[in-house]
Write an enzyme that holds these catalytic residues in place. Sequence first.
Site, PDB file in Angstrom:
ATOM      1  N   HIS A  94       1.170  -0.782  -0.303  1.00  0.00           N
ATOM      2  CA  HIS A  94      -0.022  -0.148   0.083  1.00  0.00           C
ATOM      3  C   HIS A  94       1.024   1.070  -0.088  1.00  0.00           C
ATOM      4  CE1 HIS A  94      -3.895  -2.016   0.656  1.00  0.00           C
ATOM      5  NE2 HIS A  94      -3.185  -2.893   1.626  1.00  0.00           N
ATOM      6  N   THR A 141      15.116  -3.919   0.756  1.00  0.00           N
ATOM      7  CA  THR A 141      14.397  -2.648   0.066  1.00  0.00           C
ATOM      8  C   THR A 141      15.222  -2.065  -0.824  1.00  0.00           C
ATOM      9  OG1 THR A 141      15.634  -1.308   1.909  1.00  0.00           O
ATOM     10  CG2 THR A 141      13.146  -2.285   2.667  1.00  0.00           C
ATOM     11  N   LYS A 142      16.441  -2.520  -0.977  1.00  0.00           N
ATOM     12  CA  LYS A 142      16.727  -1.881  -2.654  1.00  0.00           C
ATOM     13  C   LYS A 142      17.726  -3.655  -2.909  1.00  0.00           C
ATOM     14  CE  LYS A 142      18.634   2.315  -0.484  1.00  0.00           C
ATOM     15  NZ  LYS A 142      19.668   3.353  -0.019  1.00  0.00           N
TER      16      LYS A 142
END
Length: 180
Positions: A94, A141-142
Site C-alpha cells: 500500500h 528494500t534495495k
Amino acid sequence: MKAICSGVLMWITNVLISYFPSKHIRKWFLSGIGVRMSGPVRFYPGFHIRAPKGIHIGAHVSIGPRVLLDGRMGLEIGNSAVIAYDAIIWTLNHDYNDLYFKGKGAPVKIGDYAWICSRSVILPGINVGEGAVVATGAVVTKDVPPYAIVGGVPAKIIGYREKKEYKYGYHPAQEGLHVY
C-alpha cells in the site's frame, strides 16, 4: 461471482492444497491454477500463494514451509534458487501517503542460485542477483547485486559469496539424500 470464485480458489490453494500430504498433487494443482514451472520444483507444506498466474519458477527450486509468494505484479524465481522457511516475497503493498491507501508495487526477480533465508522479507520491485544470499530476518528494500550477502533491517551488504559453479537445487532423484 468472479470474486467469490477467486476467493474460494485462494482458500482451497492456501488452506487445503498447501498442506496436502502429496508433494506431487501440490505441484500438479499449482501448475493447473497458473503457476509456471520450468522443471522440478519442491513446495514444502504450508506455502501461501497470491495471484498464481503471475509467478514463474525456474527448474530445481526449493520453496520452504510457510513461504509467501506474491505474484500480483509478477514474480520470477531463477533456477536452483532456495527460499527458506517463513520467507515473504511481496510484489504489491500500500501507498501509505495515499488518502485511500491504494496499492502500489512492481515485479520481483530472484536470480539463479540465490538463497533467501528464513524469515526474510523481499519488498516490491526488488531484484536479487544470481548467487546472492539474503540473511535470516533481513528486510530487502534495495536491489541485491550478484553474489552479495545482505542482512539487517533494512538489508545492507555484509559480504560477498564466492562465485563458483554451484550444483545445488531440488533434484527429485536425490530426494533421499536430504533431511526433511
